[in-house]
Design a protein around this motif. Structure first.
Motif, PDB file in Angstrom:
ATOM      1  N   ASP A  74       0.850  -1.184   0.000  1.00 34.37           N
ATOM      2  CA  ASP A  74       0.000   0.000   0.000  1.00 34.37           C
ATOM      3  C   ASP A  74       0.889   1.239   0.000  1.00 34.37           C
ATOM      4  N   GLN A 113      -3.390   3.769  -0.350  1.00 29.51           N
ATOM      5  CA  GLN A 113      -4.053   3.240  -1.537  1.00 29.51           C
ATOM      6  C   GLN A 113      -3.438   1.893  -1.867  1.00 29.51           C
ATOM      7  N   THR A 114      -4.280   0.874  -1.957  1.00 31.58           N
ATOM      8  CA  THR A 114      -3.810  -0.477  -2.212  1.00 31.58           C
ATOM      9  C   THR A 114      -3.349  -0.607  -3.654  1.00 31.58           C
TER      10      THR A 114
END
Length: 134
Positions: A74, A113-114
């Motif tokens: 991430d 944010q993955t």
């Protein structure tokens, strides 16, 4: 994609698998190779093309927002970025060479944010300079 600066140098070998990855300059030959790992201060930028033979021209982005293959972790906006030994972008830890910072596509998002491995991650490069994180 915006304004950015590139340089050109010769490939040391087939670097086609490193397109959109960080690369470094070999200290003895000056030719472009895969990075040796996150502590390397020889990393000079992001390979934009896919040279498949030693001696081929490499186009390397050294400034601006580069889109780099991610390591699958991430990414938190504005965290410092380094390169693993495959040239993929990851979050810099202590003693790592810092190559830029994660620049989110959606500037309004402040949470992690993955990213899947090999997703293109926007990185604001530090103008062709590796800085060792203290």
């Amino acid at each position: 994609m915006g304004d950015y600066k590139t340089i050109t140098a010769q490939a040391n070998a087939d670097l086609s698998a490193l397109q959109n990855c960080f690369v470094e300059a070999n200290a003895s030959t000056g030719k472009i190779t895969a990075p040796t790992g996150p502590t390397s201060i020889a990393i000079i930028g992001v390979l934009l093309n896919a040279p498949d033979t030693a001696g081929d021209a490499c186009t390397i982005q050294v400034e601006g927002i580069a889109y780099v293959k991610g390591d699958g972790d991430d990414h938190i906006p504005f965290n410092e970025v380094t390169a693993d030994s495959s040239g993929k972008a990851g979050i810099a830890a202590s003693t790592n060479a810092v190559l830029g910072y994660y620049y989110p596509a959606d500037i309004e998002k402040s949470s992690a944010q993955t990213m899947a491995a090999n997703d293109l991650v926007p990185v604001m490069l530090y103008d062709c300079k590796s800085i060792v994180k203290a």
